[in-house]
Write an enzyme that holds these catalytic residues in place. Structure first.
Site, PDB file in Angstrom:
ATOM      1  N   GLU A 242      17.173  -8.078  50.882  1.00 36.31           N
ATOM      2  CA  GLU A 242      16.881  -9.165  51.813  1.00 36.31           C
ATOM      3  C   GLU A 242      15.987  -8.654  52.936  1.00 36.31           C
ATOM      4  OE1 GLU A 242      17.658 -11.988  50.932  1.00 36.31           O
ATOM      5  OE2 GLU A 242      19.525 -11.989  49.812  1.00 36.31           O
TER       6      GLU A 242
ATOM      7  N   GLU B  15      15.236 -14.565  55.111  1.00 35.47           N
ATOM      8  CA  GLU B  15      15.563 -13.183  54.740  1.00 35.47           C
ATOM      9  C   GLU B  15      16.208 -12.438  55.910  1.00 35.47           C
ATOM     10  OE1 GLU B  15      15.505 -12.964  51.772  1.00 35.47           O
ATOM     11  OE2 GLU B  15      13.682 -13.706  50.822  1.00 35.47           O
TER      12      GLU B  15
ATOM     13  N   HIS C  49      19.730 -13.606  55.693  1.00 36.02           N
ATOM     14  CA  HIS C  49      20.484 -12.964  54.616  1.00 36.02           C
ATOM     15  C   HIS C  49      20.788 -11.499  54.932  1.00 36.02           C
ATOM     16  CE1 HIS C  49      18.596 -16.129  51.713  1.00 36.02           C
ATOM     17  NE2 HIS C  49      19.289 -16.669  52.696  1.00 36.02           N
TER      18      HIS C  49
ATOM     19  N   GLU D 114      14.274 -13.284  42.521  1.00 31.60           N
ATOM     20  CA  GLU D 114      15.051 -14.430  43.016  1.00 31.60           C
ATOM     21  C   GLU D 114      15.330 -15.478  41.948  1.00 31.60           C
ATOM     22  OE1 GLU D 114      12.472 -14.984  46.404  1.00 31.60           O
ATOM     23  OE2 GLU D 114      14.067 -14.304  47.742  1.00 31.60           O
TER      24      GLU D 114
ATOM     25  N   GLU E 165      18.054 -19.617  48.523  1.00 30.60           N
ATOM     26  CA  GLU E 165      17.289 -19.033  47.425  1.00 30.60           C
ATOM     27  C   GLU E 165      16.505 -20.099  46.664  1.00 30.60           C
ATOM     28  OE1 GLU E 165      16.866 -15.849  46.884  1.00 30.60           O
ATOM     29  OE2 GLU E 165      18.304 -15.163  48.371  1.00 30.60           O
TER      30      GLU E 165
ATOM     31  N   HIS F  75      13.213 -20.180  47.927  1.00 34.84           N
ATOM     32  CA  HIS F  75      12.438 -18.995  47.559  1.00 34.84           C
ATOM     33  C   HIS F  75      11.922 -19.109  46.131  1.00 34.84           C
ATOM     34  CE1 HIS F  75      15.145 -16.832  50.707  1.00 34.84           C
ATOM     35  NE2 HIS F  75      14.554 -17.903  51.166  1.00 34.84           N
TER      36      HIS F  75
END
Lengths: 392, 527
Positions: B114, B144, B147, B209, B243, B246
């Site tokens: 992350e 990120e 995370h 991801e 996610e 992402h």
């Protein structure tokens, strides 16, 4: 019991599983040191939550000062350039993990504040519109200054926002990286708030043009923002050293040009033109500026300028960068003086004496907060005189 | 000053309707694409052989403040659960000890991924030209950071409240000692940030991801929950909600280069390299953490892998990108073989090197051996017998003077490190597809375990020069290395790593290791 668990049975609540787990757990904890990151040096007396969650998340080797890892990079750029390298900046540090956001904001605290600001913005705008405040705004101020020139200033904020992309990629410390990304987001937030204000006005004032066409034309072709645009372009894409990008943007350009435009022009003058909408947004930007100031002063003054091994060298470099970026910023302000010919002059508010006083406040603040701490000698009176020469 | 017609109109409008008006996020976002402008120096600082289209849109159309509102709501739920009900029921002390150890690794290693993704998406933010595409990457930059903090919070929580804080409390310092670290850096660190910007996006978003976060962040929650851990599902499922954005960013990266000629030349090669890079580490390590790091088993790793990697990603996700010329990686077939045995091979080596960890490992029990044999026929003859021998020689007991690493030496089964993936392998004792290949370059020997990595190295050896642990520690005595890497508990002598999680078992100290006299040697030197 079987070790196979199916059907979503949960060890915490399933009595059969729970019994097995509890039987396996040691009678007393195996370790008494419960403080995460206990080995690190905190900024204050104790390691706080921000330091626990952010510090040493970056896996850099020890040849990048402050790193805890060893060895080389496991994959490099094509041609062999390293993932991160000391050569990415002319600045030197004995420990790139030293920086702290003075507000100790990790992600949850950062978004909590901004989320509250968004909710309050929504409530404010509803109250403002229902109260009919918009009737009191001077039409020239509203349509030309807010429509065109505030809109154009949004591009300055957007360009500065983008200058944080490579700094976010290239910087050498974890707390640095998080701070840089956050202060970058604040800049795009500023640009978006400017557009939000223009969109809001378009909803209330029939015919008000919320399009970005005219502001963009002003920004790219006009004379008022010419110096600013050229400086922002150079900070954003003309500069590769991530520390220089941050220094140019946050230690020179924004505390001078940004502060004058936001605080001494839009914020101070708006109420004289019946505009109490713009201060709502500008004040949020000023909050971000204040927080960013704390962050970048910590980076450059608290950490780099007093580094035990490289402090003197770093201060010399900051002085050199000031020599490089100050004239451009002064030139940007000089160009911006052209805006005063676009608005009706109010004695004591937007006449030459008032502008000079406003410039004096901005330059004095900058000298005290940014120049003096690095011993940068500056003749602010001369700089103000240069800026004022731009008045039409 | 005369009131303009517009002001009059506004005044008239107010006389008719004073309903409160605000501005929505989408009303601002729709102008975003026009925020940029052209200028001479406007080009990325990170070169790419692809051209990212100027008009690329994003799927999650957020502005800064709306992003913050959304994330803040999720944070309230997540931290509320952790700090309130889970603390009151003493949840951290109701987790099976084996799983407590696994979370030292899973949470910290994910944190590294992350963290590096912050830099990776910073690079993509710089590389993209379309403001909407930049905005998508910007949202991910912030995610990120979130995370990174969340993963740290897991270790922080377990350290503060759990049964064995060692390793949770200092993972960021001690993680670099052992054999799993460098491979983790390849996939989760350098693979995301060092290279062609689009290649990095493929590594991070299209493979890391879209493919491996499903088993890593979703499937892991089932294993955690089965083993009494409700902290991990609380945090990881909150991570997974981001996610999706992402994965959408990865999709848009491909969309943005779809019409570029370079895409037809290079995209599938880059995808294949990225897939092999990621799978080479994740396939064995995740399987090992799930199966060997748990007491209660959810399903065989090979099934999980097949569902998420082979069918969901290799079939459906890549299938959706087929219209842009994307094909399933050629290495997917070899990866499928790895999914069956590679994690068993890796655990054998990881256990042999247990003193270099920052976690405790446990040999399979008889009950577990049955489960392995039932799900992986042939497991006992290859691995079960070895574990029985190690246990009989007292590998769990500090008084035995026996480290399983000695078994590899005695039986002439050298352990090598694959130069490209940095994953250890033992070609003479493995059921996976590893085969030893050794090449010499600039006076230095390099070992490889598969054709895909070897090809990457042959194309660009200057990208893969990193020393491995055997080269780094060569000639050093094991206890010295552990002490230097801070692999001891707060008493200054007991190891963080242990070869068992038995509550009655004795704990190994630095002295116990020192007595054995284990000295690192570089196996390549003897070739």
């Amino acid at each position: 019991m079987s070790i196979v668990v199916s059907g979503g049975r949960r060890g915490l609540t399933d009595p059969e599983i729970s019994k097995v787990i509890l039987a396996a757990i040691p009678d007393k904890p195996l370790e008494t040191q419960r403080k995460m990151n206990y080995f690190m040096t905190p900024r204050g007396k104790r390691i706080n939550e921000y330091e626990t969650l952010c510090c040493y998340t970056q896996p850099t080797p020890d040849w990048i000062p402050g790193g805890l890892d060893w060895g080389d990079w496991t994959q490099k750029f094509h041609g062999g350039r390293p993932s991160w390298s000391n050569e990415s900046t002319e600045m030197h540090s004995s420990d790139w993990h030293r920086h702290r956001d003075p507000a100790f904001r990790w992600h949850a605290l950062y978004v909590k504040d901004k989320a509250e600001e968004w909710r309050y913005t929504d409530r404010f705008l509803k109250a403002y519109s229902a109260d009919g405040h918009v009737r009191s705004i001077d039409p020239v101020w509203r349509d030309e200054v807010l429509g065109d020139y505030l809109g154009a200033f949004g591009f300055s904020e957007y360009g500065l926002f983008n200058s944080h992309s490579s700094a976010t990629r290239d910087c050498l410390g974890d707390t640095l990286r998080m701070s840089i990304a956050m202060i970058g987001l604040d800049k795009v937030d500023n640009a978006q708030m400017i557009q939000a204000e223009r969109t809001f006005l378009a909803k209330l004032v029939p015919g008000f043009d919320e399009s970005t066409d005219v502001p963009k034309n002003e920004w790219t072709q006009g004379s008022i923002y010419k110096g600013a645009r050229e400086t922002v372009e150079e900070i954003w894409q003309g500069t590769y050293d991530w520390n220089e990008i941050l220094f140019a943007g946050h230690m020179i350009y924004d505390p001078l040009f940004g502060q004058f435009v936001r605080r001494e022009f839009f914020l101070r003058l708006s109420s004289y033109y019946g505009d109490n909408l713009t201060p709502f947004f500008i004040n949020q930007m000023q909050l971000y500026h204040s927080q960013t100031k704390g962050v970048t002063k910590d980076m450059f003054h608290t950490c780099l300028a007093v580094d035990e091994n490289f402090g003197d060298y770093n201060v010399s470099l900051m002085n050199m960068w000031s020599d490089k970026w100050l004239p451009r910023t002064v030139n940007a302000l000089k160009d911006f003086m052209g805006i005063f010919s676009k608005i009706p002059t109010i004695a004591g508010v937007s006449d030459k004496a008032a502008i000079e006083a406003a410039l004096g406040r901005v330059f004095d603040d900058w000298q005290r907060d940014y120049a003096d701490p690095i011993g940068y000698k500056v003749d602010t009176a001369a700089l103000i005189k240069t800026v004022l020469s731009g008045l039409k | 000053m005369a009131i303009s017609a517009a002001t009059k109109a506004a005044t008239d409008a107010l006389a008719v309707n004073r309903a409160p008006v605000s501005v929505g996020a989408q009303e601002v976002h729709r102008w975003l694409q026009s925020f940029t402008w052209d200028f001479d120096k406007n080009r990325t600082k990170y070169s790419t052989k692809y051209h990212m289209a100027n008009d690329t849109k994003e799927q999650f159309k957020l502005i800064a403040k709306e992003y913050a509102r959304m994330e803040s709501v999720k944070d309230e739920r997540q931290f509320g659960s952790l700090q309130d009900v889970l603390t009151r029921v003493d949840a951290a002390n109701r987790v099976h000890p084996k799983w407590n150890e696994s979370m030292k690794v899973i949470s910290n290693f994910l944190e590294v991924g992350e963290y590096n993704a912050i830099a990776a998406t910073g690079m993509l933010w710089d590389s993209a030209t379309a403001p909407e595409q930049k905005n998508g990457y910007l949202g991910q930059v912030l995610d990120e950071i979130r995370h990174t903090n969340q993963c740290g919070y897991i270790n922080y929580y377990f350290a503060k409240q759990g049964q064995d804080a060692a390793g949770h409390n200092d993972a960021r310092r001690t993680r670099a000692i052992g054999p799993l670290w460098k491979g983790m850096k390849r996939v989760f660190s350098d693979g995301f940030i060092s290279g062609d910007a689009v290649e990095c996006s493929i590594n991070l978003q299209l493979v890391g991801e879209a493919c491996f976060t499903n088993p890593l962040i979703v499937a892991v929650t089932e294993w955690a929950s089965a083993n009494g851990d409700e902290m991990t599902p609380t945090v990881f499922l909150s991570i997974e909600t981001d996610e999706l954005r992402h994965m959408a960013n990865g999709y848009q990266t491909v969309v943005s280069i779809a019409n570029d000629e370079a895409a037809s030349k290079y995209l599938n090669t880059d995808l294949n390299n990225a897939f092999w890079t990621q799978q080479k580490y994740f396939t064995p390590v995740l399987g090992m953490m799930f199966e060997y790091g748990s007491h209660f088993k959810v399903e065989p790793w090979v099934k999980t892998w097949n569902r998420w990697v082979y069918e969901d990603w290799g079939g459906i996700w890549i299938g959706r990108l087929g219209k842009y010329g994307v094909e399933s990686p050629a290495s997917l077939r070899d990866a499928k073989k790895d999914a069956y045995w590679a994690h068993h091979d890796l655990f054998l080596i990881a256990y042999a090197l247990w003193p270099t960890g920052f976690f405790r490992l446990t040999l399979p029990t008889a009950e577990e051996a049955e489960w392995y044999e039932a799900n992986y026929p042939g497991w006992y003859d290859m691995y079960g017998k070895v574990y029985e021998e190690w246990r009989a020689r007292g590998c769990e007991d500090p008084n035995s003077g026996f480290l399983p690493l000695q078994w590899f030496i005695e039986n002439n089964h050298p352990i090598y490190i694959d130069r490209v993936s940095q994953v250890p392998f033992c070609p003479s004792y493995s059921k996976g597809a590893s085969t030893l290949r050794v090449l010499e370059f600039n006076g230095k020997k390099h070992s490889f375990s598969d054709q895909w990595g070897e090809r990457m190295w042959l194309s660009e050896p200057e990208r893969y020069e990193c020393q491995n642990i055997f080269e780094q520690y060569e000639g050093r005595e094991l206890s010295e290395v552990i002490a230097e890497g801070h692999g001891v508990r707060s008493d200054g002598k007991t190891l963080i790593a242990q070869p068992h999680t038995s509550k009655d078992g004795k704990l190994w100290t630095l002295d116990d290791i020192k007595k054995i006299g284990c000295v690192f040697a570089d196996p390549l030197k003897s070739l």
